[in-house]
Design a protein around this motif. Structure first.
Motif, PDB file in Angstrom:
ATOM      1  N   TRP A  40       0.829  -1.207   0.000  1.00 47.62           N
ATOM      2  CA  TRP A  40       0.000   0.000   0.000  1.00 47.62           C
ATOM      3  C   TRP A  40       0.863   1.257   0.000  1.00 47.62           C
ATOM      4  O   TRP A  40       0.517   2.257  -0.629  1.00 47.62           O
ATOM      5  CB  TRP A  40      -0.931   0.024   1.202  1.00 47.62           C
ATOM      6  CG  TRP A  40      -2.081  -0.924   1.136  1.00 47.62           C
ATOM      7  CD1 TRP A  40      -2.484  -1.678   0.068  1.00 47.62           C
ATOM      8  CD2 TRP A  40      -2.987  -1.232   2.198  1.00 47.62           C
ATOM      9  NE1 TRP A  40      -3.570  -2.433   0.403  1.00 47.62           N
ATOM     10  CE2 TRP A  40      -3.909  -2.173   1.703  1.00 47.62           C
ATOM     11  CE3 TRP A  40      -3.099  -0.806   3.512  1.00 47.62           C
ATOM     12  CZ2 TRP A  40      -4.945  -2.696   2.475  1.00 47.62           C
ATOM     13  CZ3 TRP A  40      -4.128  -1.320   4.283  1.00 47.62           C
ATOM     14  CH2 TRP A  40      -5.041  -2.248   3.777  1.00 47.62           C
ATOM     15  N   ALA A  41       1.987   1.219   0.717  1.00 49.83           N
ATOM     16  CA  ALA A  41       2.891   2.366   0.790  1.00 49.83           C
ATOM     17  C   ALA A  41       3.822   2.447  -0.426  1.00 49.83           C
ATOM     18  O   ALA A  41       4.619   3.370  -0.535  1.00 49.83           O
ATOM     19  CB  ALA A  41       3.714   2.307   2.074  1.00 49.83           C
ATOM     20  N   GLU A  42       3.716   1.454  -1.306  1.00 47.95           N
ATOM     21  CA  GLU A  42       4.539   1.367  -2.518  1.00 47.95           C
ATOM     22  C   GLU A  42       6.029   1.369  -2.205  1.00 47.95           C
ATOM     23  O   GLU A  42       6.839   2.002  -2.886  1.00 47.95           O
ATOM     24  CB  GLU A  42       4.148   2.463  -3.515  1.00 47.95           C
ATOM     25  CG  GLU A  42       2.703   2.295  -3.955  1.00 47.95           C
ATOM     26  CD  GLU A  42       2.289   3.210  -5.091  1.00 47.95           C
ATOM     27  OE1 GLU A  42       3.166   3.736  -5.810  1.00 47.95           O
ATOM     28  OE2 GLU A  42       1.067   3.372  -5.267  1.00 47.95           O
ATOM     29  N   ILE A  43       6.367   0.638  -1.150  1.00 47.14           N
ATOM     30  CA  ILE A  43       7.767   0.420  -0.781  1.00 47.14           C
ATOM     31  C   ILE A  43       8.193  -0.903  -1.425  1.00 47.14           C
ATOM     32  O   ILE A  43       7.618  -1.944  -1.120  1.00 47.14           O
ATOM     33  CB  ILE A  43       7.938   0.354   0.755  1.00 47.14           C
ATOM     34  CG1 ILE A  43       7.522   1.687   1.396  1.00 47.14           C
ATOM     35  CG2 ILE A  43       9.369  -0.019   1.128  1.00 47.14           C
ATOM     36  CD1 ILE A  43       7.441   1.661   2.911  1.00 47.14           C
ATOM     37  N   PRO A  44       9.175  -0.878  -2.330  1.00 50.46           N
ATOM     38  CA  PRO A  44       9.598  -2.134  -2.970  1.00 50.46           C
ATOM     39  C   PRO A  44      10.340  -3.029  -1.978  1.00 50.46           C
ATOM     40  O   PRO A  44      11.182  -2.554  -1.207  1.00 50.46           O
ATOM     41  CB  PRO A  44      10.524  -1.666  -4.101  1.00 50.46           C
ATOM     42  CG  PRO A  44      10.963  -0.292  -3.715  1.00 50.46           C
ATOM     43  CD  PRO A  44       9.919   0.281  -2.811  1.00 50.46           C
ATOM     44  N   PHE A  45      10.007  -4.315  -1.990  1.00 53.40           N
ATOM     45  CA  PHE A  45      10.621  -5.223  -1.027  1.00 53.40           C
ATOM     46  C   PHE A  45      10.635  -6.654  -1.533  1.00 53.40           C
ATOM     47  O   PHE A  45       9.874  -7.030  -2.418  1.00 53.40           O
ATOM     48  CB  PHE A  45       9.878  -5.168   0.316  1.00 53.40           C
ATOM     49  CG  PHE A  45       8.468  -5.711   0.268  1.00 53.40           C
ATOM     50  CD1 PHE A  45       8.198  -7.036   0.601  1.00 53.40           C
ATOM     51  CD2 PHE A  45       7.418  -4.905  -0.131  1.00 53.40           C
ATOM     52  CE1 PHE A  45       6.908  -7.542   0.545  1.00 53.40           C
ATOM     53  CE2 PHE A  45       6.116  -5.390  -0.180  1.00 53.40           C
ATOM     54  CZ  PHE A  45       5.867  -6.716   0.156  1.00 53.40           C
ATOM     55  N   ASP A  46      11.524  -7.432  -0.943  1.00 50.79           N
ATOM     56  CA  ASP A  46      11.576  -8.879  -1.095  1.00 50.79           C
ATOM     57  C   ASP A  46      11.416  -9.454   0.295  1.00 50.79           C
ATOM     58  O   ASP A  46      11.858  -8.847   1.273  1.00 50.79           O
ATOM     59  CB  ASP A  46      12.925  -9.330  -1.676  1.00 50.79           C
ATOM     60  CG  ASP A  46      13.163  -8.758  -3.066  1.00 50.79           C
ATOM     61  OD1 ASP A  46      12.298  -8.926  -3.931  1.00 50.79           O
ATOM     62  OD2 ASP A  46      14.221  -8.109  -3.264  1.00 50.79           O
ATOM     63  N   VAL A  47      10.801 -10.619   0.383  1.00 57.87           N
ATOM     64  CA  VAL A  47      10.613 -11.270   1.680  1.00 57.87           C
ATOM     65  C   VAL A  47      11.711 -12.310   1.880  1.00 57.87           C
ATOM     66  O   VAL A  47      11.996 -13.103   0.987  1.00 57.87           O
ATOM     67  CB  VAL A  47       9.224 -11.943   1.769  1.00 57.87           C
ATOM     68  CG1 VAL A  47       9.090 -12.730   3.064  1.00 57.87           C
ATOM     69  CG2 VAL A  47       8.115 -10.913   1.636  1.00 57.87           C
ATOM     70  N   MET A  48      12.310 -12.275   3.039  1.00 59.63           N
ATOM     71  CA  MET A  48      13.301 -13.284   3.424  1.00 59.63           C
ATOM     72  C   MET A  48      13.103 -13.536   4.909  1.00 59.63           C
ATOM     73  O   MET A  48      13.223 -12.613   5.721  1.00 59.63           O
ATOM     74  CB  MET A  48      14.707 -12.789   3.147  1.00 59.63           C
ATOM     75  CG  MET A  48      15.767 -13.830   3.376  1.00 59.63           C
ATOM     76  SD  MET A  48      17.368 -13.188   2.822  1.00 59.63           S
ATOM     77  CE  MET A  48      18.393 -14.560   3.282  1.00 59.63           C
ATOM     78  N   VAL A  49      12.785 -14.771   5.248  1.00 58.63           N
ATOM     79  CA  VAL A  49      12.465 -15.085   6.633  1.00 58.63           C
ATOM     80  C   VAL A  49      13.346 -16.224   7.112  1.00 58.63           C
ATOM     81  O   VAL A  49      13.582 -17.196   6.394  1.00 58.63           O
ATOM     82  CB  VAL A  49      10.978 -15.503   6.770  1.00 58.63           C
ATOM     83  CG1 VAL A  49      10.636 -15.812   8.208  1.00 58.63           C
ATOM     84  CG2 VAL A  49      10.069 -14.417   6.228  1.00 58.63           C
ATOM     85  N   LYS A  50      13.831 -16.088   8.304  1.00 63.01           N
ATOM     86  CA  LYS A  50      14.584 -17.144   8.978  1.00 63.01           C
ATOM     87  C   LYS A  50      13.892 -17.362  10.318  1.00 63.01           C
ATOM     88  O   LYS A  50      13.635 -16.396  11.036  1.00 63.01           O
ATOM     89  CB  LYS A  50      16.028 -16.660   9.176  1.00 63.01           C
ATOM     90  CG  LYS A  50      16.972 -17.713   9.623  1.00 63.01           C
ATOM     91  CD  LYS A  50      17.809 -18.179   8.453  1.00 63.01           C
ATOM     92  CE  LYS A  50      19.042 -18.898   8.861  1.00 63.01           C
ATOM     93  NZ  LYS A  50      18.969 -20.196   9.330  1.00 63.01           N
ATOM     94  N   ASP A  51      13.558 -18.592  10.644  1.00 62.56           N
ATOM     95  CA  ASP A  51      12.905 -18.861  11.927  1.00 62.56           C
ATOM     96  C   ASP A  51      13.819 -18.438  13.075  1.00 62.56           C
ATOM     97  O   ASP A  51      15.019 -18.740  13.071  1.00 62.56           O
ATOM     98  CB  ASP A  51      12.561 -20.349  12.070  1.00 62.56           C
ATOM     99  CG  ASP A  51      11.356 -20.735  11.222  1.00 62.56           C
ATOM    100  OD1 ASP A  51      10.516 -19.852  10.947  1.00 62.56           O
ATOM    101  OD2 ASP A  51      11.250 -21.911  10.834  1.00 62.56           O
ATOM    102  N   THR A  52      13.216 -17.710  14.025  1.00 59.36           N
ATOM    103  CA  THR A  52      13.971 -17.266  15.197  1.00 59.36           C
ATOM    104  C   THR A  52      13.155 -17.526  16.456  1.00 59.36           C
ATOM    105  O   THR A  52      11.922 -17.594  16.413  1.00 59.36           O
ATOM    106  CB  THR A  52      14.291 -15.753  15.123  1.00 59.36           C
ATOM    107  OG1 THR A  52      13.080 -15.030  14.954  1.00 59.36           O
ATOM    108  CG2 THR A  52      15.234 -15.432  13.997  1.00 59.36           C
ATOM    109  N   ASP A  53      13.858 -17.620  17.537  1.00 61.26           N
ATOM    110  CA  ASP A  53      13.237 -17.795  18.842  1.00 61.26           C
ATOM    111  C   ASP A  53      12.594 -16.472  19.257  1.00 61.26           C
ATOM    112  O   ASP A  53      13.209 -15.414  19.117  1.00 61.26           O
ATOM    113  CB  ASP A  53      14.329 -18.197  19.842  1.00 61.26           C
ATOM    114  CG  ASP A  53      13.805 -18.520  21.216  1.00 61.26           C
ATOM    115  OD1 ASP A  53      12.573 -18.485  21.422  1.00 61.26           O
ATOM    116  OD2 ASP A  53      14.633 -18.814  22.096  1.00 61.26           O
ATOM    117  N   GLU A  54      11.363 -16.512  19.728  1.00 57.23           N
ATOM    118  CA  GLU A  54      10.688 -15.285  20.155  1.00 57.23           C
ATOM    119  C   GLU A  54      10.699 -15.109  21.669  1.00 57.23           C
ATOM    120  O   GLU A  54       9.919 -14.354  22.216  1.00 57.23           O
ATOM    121  CB  GLU A  54       9.263 -15.235  19.583  1.00 57.23           C
ATOM    122  CG  GLU A  54       9.273 -15.125  18.065  1.00 57.23           C
ATOM    123  CD  GLU A  54       7.967 -14.695  17.452  1.00 57.23           C
ATOM    124  OE1 GLU A  54       7.000 -14.420  18.198  1.00 57.23           O
ATOM    125  OE2 GLU A  54       7.909 -14.625  16.221  1.00 57.23           O
TER     126      GLU A  54
END
Length: 188
Positions: free
Chosen positions: A19-33
């Motif tokens: 919606w904010a038109e910020i270009p991005f790629d998603v990269m996720v690594k599981d982490t302890d919360e």
């Protein structure tokens, strides 16, 4: 604007960046919360977000701006996480019913050794919810991946929220206008 890395699998955060038109790629690594018990409550989501950003940074072969966020709900000084099952979701919403709580989103932007980190706090007040309303919501929307067992943009937000004081989008998971200002700081 450069493409950033969003270190989150949240569909709501993705939607807000779009919606904010910020270009991005998603990269996720599981982490302890998990977080240290001595941490001030407003720093809990910042701590978790920082760990998400650091985990992604370790995987990158070149320098990119990383955005990570985490959201917690706080009622009477107690952090309320994501529900573990239906009964827990019902119990959480019953506790929030008729109450004012805080939604705190911790944000970390990181590139190289530079970091901008902050917490944004929004107050939310629920109307008194009936057990039938709570059960309907939990059965239909299954809010098990949501802090506080609800999403403001769903049915419960439309009929159950009396008042919001602060950034509405923060309650969705990302204070977008503040994030945009921080991104621009990195670009200058």
């Amino acid at each position: 604007m450069e493409r950033i890395i969003l270190a989150s699998k949240s569909p709501r955060r993705k939607q807000l960046l779009e919606w904010a038109e910020i270009p991005f790629d998603v990269m996720v690594k599981d982490t302890d919360e998990m977080y240290p018990a001595s941490l001030p409550i407003d720093q809990v989501p910042v701590y978790i977000a920082r760990n998400k950003a650091l985990a992604v940074k370790e995987e990158l072969s070149h320098d990119r701006l990383i955005l990570a966020a985490d959201t917690v709900v706080v009622l009477n000084g107690k952090v309320i996480g994501k529900p573990v099952n239906k009964e827990n979701a019902i119990a959480i919403l019953t506790e929030l019913s008729g109450q004012v709580h805080e939604v705190i989103t911790g944000v970390v932007l990181m590139r190289d050794d530079a970091e901008i980190a902050f917490a944004d706090i929004t107050e939310v007040e629920f109307h008194k919810l009936s057990p039938q309303q709570i059960e309907f919501y939990v059965n239909k929307y299954k809010p098990y991946d949501k802090a506080g067992a609800y999403a403001i943009q769903e049915w419960i937000g439309v009929v159950g929220i009396k008042r919001v004081k602060g950034d509405f989008y923060n309650v969705m998971g990302l204070p977008v206008s503040r994030v945009m200002k921080a991104i621009l700081e990195f670009e200058n």
